[in-house]
Design an enzyme around this catalytic site. Structure first.
Site, short mmCIF file in Angstrom:
data_model
loop_
_atom_site.label_atom_id
_atom_site.label_comp_id
_atom_site.label_asym_id
_atom_site.label_seq_id
_atom_site.Cartn_x
_atom_site.Cartn_y
_atom_site.Cartn_z
N ARG A 89 14.38 -17.74 -5.63
CA ARG A 89 13.10 -17.47 -6.27
C ARG A 89 11.92 -17.83 -5.39
O ARG A 89 10.88 -17.19 -5.46
CB ARG A 89 13.04 -18.26 -7.58
CG ARG A 89 11.67 -18.40 -8.18
CD ARG A 89 11.73 -18.75 -9.64
NE ARG A 89 12.54 -17.80 -10.35
CZ ARG A 89 13.24 -18.08 -11.46
NH1 ARG A 89 13.19 -19.30 -11.97
NH2 ARG A 89 13.95 -17.16 -12.04
N TYR A 90 12.09 -18.88 -4.60
CA TYR A 90 10.98 -19.39 -3.78
C TYR A 90 11.16 -18.96 -2.33
O TYR A 90 12.26 -18.62 -1.91
CB TYR A 90 10.96 -20.92 -3.86
CG TYR A 90 10.56 -21.48 -5.21
CD1 TYR A 90 9.24 -21.42 -5.64
CD2 TYR A 90 11.51 -22.07 -6.05
CE1 TYR A 90 8.87 -21.95 -6.87
CE2 TYR A 90 11.15 -22.60 -7.28
CZ TYR A 90 9.82 -22.54 -7.68
OH TYR A 90 9.47 -23.06 -8.89
N ARG A 136 13.63 -21.80 -0.10
CA ARG A 136 14.74 -22.58 -0.64
C ARG A 136 15.40 -21.82 -1.78
O ARG A 136 14.78 -20.94 -2.38
CB ARG A 136 14.25 -23.95 -1.15
CG ARG A 136 13.17 -23.85 -2.22
CD ARG A 136 12.32 -25.11 -2.19
NE ARG A 136 11.35 -25.18 -3.27
CZ ARG A 136 10.19 -24.53 -3.31
NH1 ARG A 136 9.88 -23.70 -2.33
NH2 ARG A 136 9.37 -24.69 -4.33
N CYS A 190 30.96 -29.03 -15.89
CA CYS A 190 30.16 -30.25 -15.99
C CYS A 190 31.04 -31.31 -16.63
O CYS A 190 32.03 -30.99 -17.30
CB CYS A 190 28.92 -30.02 -16.83
SG CYS A 190 27.82 -28.80 -16.09
N CYS A 238 25.55 -30.30 -21.90
CA CYS A 238 24.28 -30.56 -22.57
C CYS A 238 23.98 -29.38 -23.48
O CYS A 238 23.94 -28.24 -23.01
CB CYS A 238 23.16 -30.69 -21.55
SG CYS A 238 23.57 -31.81 -20.20
N CYS A 296 21.32 -26.84 -22.29
CA CYS A 296 21.42 -26.33 -20.92
C CYS A 296 20.74 -24.97 -20.74
O CYS A 296 21.01 -24.01 -21.47
CB CYS A 296 22.88 -26.21 -20.51
SG CYS A 296 23.09 -25.66 -18.80
N ARG A 312 21.16 -22.98 -18.30
CA ARG A 312 22.06 -22.01 -17.69
C ARG A 312 23.33 -21.85 -18.50
O ARG A 312 24.39 -21.54 -17.95
CB ARG A 312 22.34 -22.45 -16.25
CG ARG A 312 22.44 -21.29 -15.27
CD ARG A 312 22.38 -21.75 -13.83
NE ARG A 312 21.04 -22.14 -13.45
CZ ARG A 312 20.73 -23.25 -12.79
NH1 ARG A 312 21.67 -24.09 -12.42
NH2 ARG A 312 19.48 -23.52 -12.49
N ASP A 323 13.21 -25.59 -21.69
CA ASP A 323 13.11 -24.14 -21.52
C ASP A 323 13.33 -23.42 -22.85
O ASP A 323 13.93 -23.95 -23.78
CB ASP A 323 14.14 -23.66 -20.48
CG ASP A 323 13.78 -24.10 -19.07
OD1 ASP A 323 12.57 -24.21 -18.78
OD2 ASP A 323 14.71 -24.35 -18.28
N ASP A 337 8.91 -24.59 -16.53
CA ASP A 337 9.52 -23.51 -15.76
C ASP A 337 9.13 -22.23 -16.51
O ASP A 337 9.55 -22.02 -17.65
CB ASP A 337 11.04 -23.70 -15.68
CG ASP A 337 11.57 -23.35 -14.29
OD1 ASP A 337 10.95 -22.49 -13.63
OD2 ASP A 337 12.59 -23.92 -13.89
N LYS A 374 8.36 -23.26 -11.42
CA LYS A 374 7.88 -24.46 -12.09
C LYS A 374 6.37 -24.60 -11.93
O LYS A 374 5.86 -24.56 -10.83
CB LYS A 374 8.56 -25.68 -11.47
CG LYS A 374 10.07 -25.67 -11.63
CD LYS A 374 10.69 -26.80 -10.83
CE LYS A 374 12.19 -26.77 -10.88
NZ LYS A 374 12.77 -25.63 -10.14
C1 LIG Z 1 13.83 -25.82 -9.36
C2 LIG Z 1 14.22 -24.75 -8.46
C3 LIG Z 1 14.14 -24.92 -7.07
C4 LIG Z 1 13.66 -26.21 -6.43
O1 LIG Z 1 12.32 -26.45 -6.71
P1 LIG Z 1 11.59 -27.68 -6.07
O2 LIG Z 1 10.27 -27.70 -6.75
O3 LIG Z 1 11.53 -27.44 -4.60
O4 LIG Z 1 12.41 -28.91 -6.39
C5 LIG Z 1 14.51 -23.87 -6.27
N1 LIG Z 1 14.94 -22.71 -6.80
C6 LIG Z 1 15.01 -22.51 -8.12
C7 LIG Z 1 15.48 -21.19 -8.62
C8 LIG Z 1 14.65 -23.52 -8.99
O5 LIG Z 1 14.75 -23.33 -10.32
S1 SF4 Z 2 22.10 -29.29 -17.98
FE1 SF4 Z 2 23.71 -27.71 -17.90
S2 SF4 Z 2 24.37 -27.71 -15.77
FE2 SF4 Z 2 23.26 -29.63 -16.08
S3 SF4 Z 2 24.85 -31.13 -16.63
FE3 SF4 Z 2 24.02 -30.32 -18.53
S4 SF4 Z 2 25.42 -28.62 -19.06
FE4 SF4 Z 2 25.74 -29.10 -16.88
#
Ligand SMILES: *Cc1c(COP(=O)(O)O)cnc(C)c1O
Ligand code: SF4
Length: 374
Positions: free
Chosen positions: A90-91, A94, A103, A107, A110, A112, A270, A307, A314
């Site tokens: 996305r960025y 990174r 996991c 959670c 979560c 995702r 989220d 986010d 973010k």
């Molecule tokens: C959170 C996140 C990052 C890392 O973000 P930082 O602000 O650099 O810690 C990178 N990619 C994605 C898709 C993210 O959700």
């Molecule tokens: S937030 Fe989602 S990915 Fe992170 S530990 Fe919990 S269940 Fe696992």
């Protein structure tokens, strides 16, 4: 012999086990488990003091998760930024690299959960594609190894991934995101720490949401990582009935520092389907930030971020400290709500147009008097 595999095997896993352990309706928990995997390590279950407490709410399935009126399956549009299944890019410099679908505990909030716990969505065979993607994108200098939880992989498997990443010349830093030190701290062994330190510069971000999670076991795990020279950061999710209280959040941040973890982010929860019962208002987050800054060590104050739904990344949200800003001065309030002015420099001030003189501070939250917390 490591003790953690046996601890993990003793997890409350099936809906029936969880229902029996907490005295819940079996059919209901079965239904919820069909929507998102259930698992609670015996260690974490042992930290739960009573039904509905802050730790319970994070991991014990709840019928409210079946509520489908609000929330989205993929609120951050991650799937759109996913060039290969194991990468979320996305960025500019990174990306997230999803290497494990497992996991230690799941959670309920979560973000995702559309993928986590499902081996068909985060599969070992996608790891090679992810490595190829990273190798062929020289703009990537920072990889966040995530999942699921990367520390659920064996040492050997994790080392293979780190070794391959380290061999990529344009990668500067590696990060691991993990909730294992919270859910299964016994997994962090001296052997794991010794392996990780080979791959420096390596950062580890952990995930603690409540001060009761900072146990002697967790402190030991974090100490092993810190002693291996790994800078530790923490990501907390703001959750209703868990940490939506300035005193609880302040204690959590202070305890994290005490175990050598620097608070990094507090996330507004989220907009995930089936998690409305765990979300708070954004005002609550601002109230918490207001009660941190100035009232305790600056090191204990993370960024509060939302986010952005739709995939904007973010976005930091701050209480409104700057009241007005013009050519002459900036008027601000301090943490205690007192007003101060800072004179602007007058040298080299060029005449600015009316439009430019508009304050560029977006009004976000008009707290004038931060509440001291006891
Ligand atoms: C959170 C996140 C990052 C890392 O973000 P930082 O602000 O650099 O810690 C990178 N990619 C994605 C898709 C993210 O959700
Ligand atoms: S937030 Fe989602 S990915 Fe992170 S530990 Fe919990 S269940 Fe696992």
């Amino acid at each position: 012999m490591d003790e953690w595999p046996q601890i993990l095997r003793g997890s409350l896993r099936t809906p029936d086990e969880i229902a029996a352990h907490f005295g819940l309706n079996k059919d209901e928990i079965r239904k919820v488990a069909r929507a998102f995997k259930t698992q609670i390590t015996p260690y974490y279950a042992g930290l739960i003091k009573h039904k509905g407490d802050p730790l319970y709410r994070q991991v014990v399935p709840d019928a409210a998760e079946l509520e489908r009126n609000t929330g989205l399956a993929d609120p951050l549009n991650e799937d759109e930024d996913s060039p290969v299944p194991s990468v979320i890019h996305r960025y500019p410099d990174r990306l997230l690299f999803l290497v494990s679908h497992c996991c230690a505990s799941y959670c309920r909030f979560c973000t995702r959960k559309r993928k986590v716990g499902d081996p068909s969505k985060i599969h070992p065979r996608y790891i090679e594609d992810g490595l190829d993607y990273i190798r062929s994108h020289p703009e990537i200098r920072d990889v966040i190894v995530s999942g699921g939880d990367p520390l659920m992989l064996s040492d050997a498997r994790l080392e293979y991934i780190l070794k391959e990443l380290r061999a990529v010349p344009h990668l500067e830093i590696l990060r691991i995101g993990t909730r294992v030190p919270c859910f299964l701290p016994q997994r962090v062994t001296p052997k794991l720490a010794a392996m990780l330190k080979i791959y420096h510069p390596l950062y580890v971000n952990v995930h603690f949401n409540h001060p009761d999670e900072i146990t002697p076991e967790a402190a030991k795990a974090l100490g092993l990582l810190a002693d291996a020279g790994i800078p530790l950061g923490n990501q907390t999710v703001l959750l209703k009935g868990v940490n939506d209280d300035p005193a609880v959040m302040r204690r959590l941040m202070q305890k994290l520092l005490f175990v050598r973890v620097r608070p990094y982010y507090i996330y507004q929860a989220d907009y995930v389907q089936g998690t409305d019962h765990l979300r708070t208002t954004v005002e609550k987050g601002l109230e918490i930030m207001d009660a941190l800054r100035g009232w305790t060590s600056g090191l204990a104050v993370p960024y509060y971020v939302i986010d952005a739904p739709g995939g904007g990344g973010k976005i930091p949200v701050l209480p409104k400290y700057v009241q007005t800003i013009n050519d002459e001065q900036v008027v601000m309030r301090n943490y205690a709500g007192e007003i101060y002015a800072y004179p602007q420099t007058q040298s080299g001030q060029k005449k600015r147009s009316r439009k430019e003189k508009q304050p560029f501070v977006t009004p976000c939250y008009g707290v004038t008097n931060a509440p001291p917390i006891g």
